[in-house]
Design an enzyme around this catalytic site. Structure first.
Site, short mmCIF file in Angstrom:
data_model
loop_
_atom_site.label_atom_id
_atom_site.label_comp_id
_atom_site.label_asym_id
_atom_site.label_seq_id
_atom_site.Cartn_x
_atom_site.Cartn_y
_atom_site.Cartn_z
N LYS A 174 52.46 19.71 10.71
CA LYS A 174 53.38 18.65 10.27
C LYS A 174 53.84 17.95 11.55
O LYS A 174 54.79 18.38 12.20
CB LYS A 174 54.56 19.28 9.52
CG LYS A 174 55.27 18.39 8.53
CD LYS A 174 55.94 17.17 9.10
CE LYS A 174 57.13 17.41 9.96
NZ LYS A 174 57.56 16.17 10.68
N SER A 227 64.24 19.52 18.82
CA SER A 227 65.63 19.56 19.30
C SER A 227 66.32 20.89 18.94
O SER A 227 65.85 21.62 18.04
CB SER A 227 66.41 18.41 18.67
OG SER A 227 66.39 18.56 17.27
N CYS A 282 60.94 17.29 27.82
CA CYS A 282 61.82 18.46 27.73
C CYS A 282 61.98 19.11 29.09
O CYS A 282 62.86 19.92 29.30
CB CYS A 282 61.24 19.47 26.74
SG CYS A 282 59.73 20.21 27.31
N GLU A 382 72.16 17.26 25.99
CA GLU A 382 70.83 16.77 26.40
C GLU A 382 70.81 15.27 26.10
O GLU A 382 70.89 14.87 24.94
CB GLU A 382 69.73 17.48 25.60
CG GLU A 382 68.34 17.04 26.01
CD GLU A 382 67.23 17.63 25.14
OE1 GLU A 382 67.40 17.75 23.92
OE2 GLU A 382 66.17 17.97 25.70
P1 NAD Z 1 63.42 16.72 16.37
O1 NAD Z 1 64.01 18.06 16.36
O2 NAD Z 1 64.23 15.59 15.88
O3 NAD Z 1 62.06 16.69 15.52
C1 NAD Z 1 61.05 17.65 15.72
C2 NAD Z 1 60.31 17.88 14.40
O4 NAD Z 1 61.23 18.43 13.44
C3 NAD Z 1 59.73 16.62 13.77
O5 NAD Z 1 58.45 16.93 13.26
C4 NAD Z 1 60.71 16.29 12.67
O6 NAD Z 1 60.10 15.66 11.56
C5 NAD Z 1 61.24 17.64 12.26
N1 NAD Z 1 62.64 17.57 11.79
C6 NAD Z 1 63.58 16.66 12.14
N2 NAD Z 1 64.75 16.93 11.51
C7 NAD Z 1 64.54 18.03 10.75
C8 NAD Z 1 65.37 18.81 9.90
N3 NAD Z 1 66.64 18.49 9.68
N4 NAD Z 1 64.84 19.87 9.29
C9 NAD Z 1 63.54 20.21 9.49
N5 NAD Z 1 62.71 19.51 10.32
C10 NAD Z 1 63.21 18.44 10.94
O7 NAD Z 1 62.92 16.47 17.88
P2 NAD Z 1 62.34 15.14 18.51
O8 NAD Z 1 63.44 14.15 18.65
O9 NAD Z 1 61.10 14.75 17.82
O10 NAD Z 1 61.91 15.69 19.96
C11 NAD Z 1 62.78 15.73 21.07
C12 NAD Z 1 63.36 17.10 21.28
O11 NAD Z 1 62.31 18.05 21.44
C13 NAD Z 1 64.21 17.21 22.54
O12 NAD Z 1 65.35 17.96 22.26
C14 NAD Z 1 63.30 17.94 23.51
O13 NAD Z 1 63.97 18.65 24.54
C15 NAD Z 1 62.58 18.86 22.60
N6 NAD Z 1 61.32 19.34 23.18
C16 NAD Z 1 61.27 20.63 23.61
C17 NAD Z 1 60.11 21.10 24.22
C18 NAD Z 1 60.04 22.51 24.73
O14 NAD Z 1 58.95 22.97 25.02
N7 NAD Z 1 61.13 23.24 24.83
C19 NAD Z 1 59.01 20.26 24.36
C20 NAD Z 1 59.10 18.95 23.88
C21 NAD Z 1 60.27 18.51 23.29
#
Ligand code: NAD
Length: 499
Positions: A174, A227, A282, A382
């Site tokens: 997904k 996130s 990240c 962040e």
């Molecule tokens: P996000 O959490 O908004 O979304 C990530 C995924 O979760 C998406 O596929 C989204 O559709 C899904 N999602 C969103 N809201 C949801 C909910 N309420 N319930 C279930 N699923 C949900 O993250 P983003 O904005 O796409 O990415 C940025 C974040 O990812 C930053 O916080 C970054 O630090 C983190 N990140 C971490 C790493 C790591 O390895 N630690 C790597 C890349 C990004």
């Protein structure tokens, strides 16, 4: 007619029957690139059923044969790297060099998956009792699933499904609904590589689709990157439903700058690591802790950041592109405002940026704060934008303590010419990925991506080396070898005689 992002189920790409859709928007100029469906219940169930059926056959495909599919897949991604990077830059906003890197880091994982045979080896001990040997096998789990973020559409989905599938599982992906185009292009190449139908399935959507995966009793593992609030939700709900879960979350990465470091190298690395990819990595450095006399380098850091230009992915002079959405831009603006209110010194204000060509994108200019303290919102949250916070410390020990007291533990780095300082840092720092004179120390996949503390929930990091542990279960087998010298009475119950 707007391009409709297809689903990929049972080896077929087709348009969803859903009427619920989200738009995929080029963040550099607001052009609508496509519409992404929110998969229906029926589509998601069919993705699961096909994955389940495909896995039953795939688990018996010999390991070297599995590896050959990955070699082909790897060659196809390499061949199309530029085209994928272009698509990825349009939907994500990052500049072309970053887009190429994003795809390349994914290729490396596919190469790693092609080496799966040696990683699947079990263990053997001969003579655990007389004439009895014990050995273990690594066997696949079944249907695995993954949920990915917007910021690395090339690399992060490829962290997940190649390793899971190479281990003998099938997979439901997904991807982020904001950047599905490059993901689907790579999936087309997966399809072209000839993998059996149903091994990889892609559904789209937001929370509803994620909940389907979290609640399905037969989905065995959940790999998540995104996130912190969503990572916590996924980890808790996945564990509650008795799944194996790994959730990589947000970060607040610090760089320690020691006064004995090479000044030019340090400043240039700090500028790139904080504002490159618009701070949406990240592993971006968002806080620099200047130790002792290193605080005298603030004017050089300011100059380096002020020189960065923002623009579209294909504008050569651009060092960074826009942030992903208008809401992200507004959130970053409000955090900058908050930083000023809470008493930090705003040396460069990126809110008033003019991008190259004056495009109507979600541009935030590189921003620099000095005199940041650990109580401020810009330190605690962040920001996920091109904003660097500067702090000072009198000693290395004080700088290490600041970092270890921060709730996140994704990445960190030190710039120094002292071996003793570097050794102390690597030994005392409580963060997953540590760079010494390297600002963004993302390891290659034969190591693990090791975020820790508030940046990771789970106990196995299924990115590289440890992926085999995450995507397989161990079976332990004990065998007795009869030979003529054994009497019929010896070990009659097949129990191991440890006496
Ligand atoms: P996000 O959490 O908004 O979304 C990530 C995924 O979760 C998406 O596929 C989204 O559709 C899904 N999602 C969103 N809201 C949801 C909910 N309420 N319930 C279930 N699923 C949900 O993250 P983003 O904005 O796409 O990415 C940025 C974040 O990812 C930053 O916080 C970054 O630090 C983190 N990140 C971490 C790493 C790591 O390895 N630690 C790597 C890349 C990004």
């Amino acid at each position: 007619m707007t391009h409709q992002v297809p689903l990929y189920i049972n080896g077929e790409f087709f348009e969803s029957s859903s009427t619920k859709k989200t738009q995929v928007i080029n963040p550099a100029n607001q052009e609508v690139l496509a519409e992404c469906p929110i998969s229906t219940q029926k589509e998601m169930e069919s993705a699961f059923e096909t994955a389940k059926a495909a896995q039953k056959l795939w688990k018996d495909v010999p390991l070297p044969e599995r590896a050959r599919y990955f070699l082909k897949f790897q060659a196809l991604i390499k061949k199309h790297q530029k085209e994928i990077a272009e698509l990825l830059c349009k939907e994500n906003g990052k500049i072309f060099a970053d887009g190429m890197g994003d795809v390349w880091r994914g290729v490396e994982v596919v190469e790693h998956a092609a080496n799966i045979s040696s990683l699947m080896m079990g263990e053997t001990v001969e003579n655990v009792s007389r004439n009895i040997d014990t050995y273990s096998l690594q066997q696949p789990l079944g249907v695995c699933a993954g949920i990915t973020p917007f910021n690395f559409p090339g690399m992060i989905p490829l962290w997940q499904y190649p390793m899971a599938i190479a281990c003998g599982n099938s997979f439901i992906l997904k991807p982020s609904e904001r950047v599905p185009l490059s993901v689907m292009r790579i999936v087309e190449l997966f399809h072209e590589s000839g993998f059996p139908k149903g091994l990889l399935n892609v559904i789209h959507g937001g929370k509803e689709s994620v909940d389907f995966l979290l609640e399905h009793p037969e989905v065995r593992t959940i790999s998540f990157v995104g996130s912190v609030p969503v990572a916590k939700y996924i980890y808790q709900k996945g564990c509650e439903n008795l799944k194996r879960v790994q959730a990589f979350a947000g970060a607040k990465n610090h760089m320690i700058v020691m006064p004995d470091a090479n000044k030019d190298q340090t400043v240039s690395n700090l500028v790139g690591a904080s504002c490159g990819a618009a701070g949406q990595r990240c592993m971006a450095i968002s806080v620099a802790v200047l130790v002792g006399e290193a605080k005298k380098w603030i004017p050089e850091i300011q100059k380096g950041i002020a020189n960065l230009k923002v623009g579209e992915w294909n504008q050569d002079e651009a060092s960074l592109g826009p942030v992903i959405t208008q809401q992200s831009k507004e959130r970053i603006h409000s955090l900058i405002e908050q930083g000023v209110k809470e008493g930090a010194t705003l040396l460069i204000d990126g809110r008033k940026v003019t991008p190259i060509g004056d495009a109507k994108g979600n541009y935030v200019g590189p921003s620099l704060f000095n005199n940041v303290t650990t109580e401020m919102s810009i330190y605690k949250e962040e920001i996920f934008g091109p904003v660097l916070c500067l702090m000072t410390a009198d000693s290395l020990e004080e700088a290490i303590e600041i970092i270890n007291n921060n709730p996140y533990g994704n990445g960190t780095s030190i710039f120094t010419s002292s071996g003793a300082a570097a050794r102390k840092f690597q030994n005392k720092i409580d963060v997953g990925q540590v760079g010494i004179n390297i600002p963004i120390p993302v390891p290659l996949p034969f190591f693990s991506f090791t975020g820790s503390r508030g940046s990771f929930f789970g106990d196995q990091h299924a990115y590289g080396k440890q992926a085999v542990k995450f995507y397989t279960q161990t079976k332990t087998i004990t065998t007795r070898w009869f030979d003529d010298s054994m009497s019929a009475e010896s070990n009659p119950n097949m129990t191991i005689n440890l006496g």
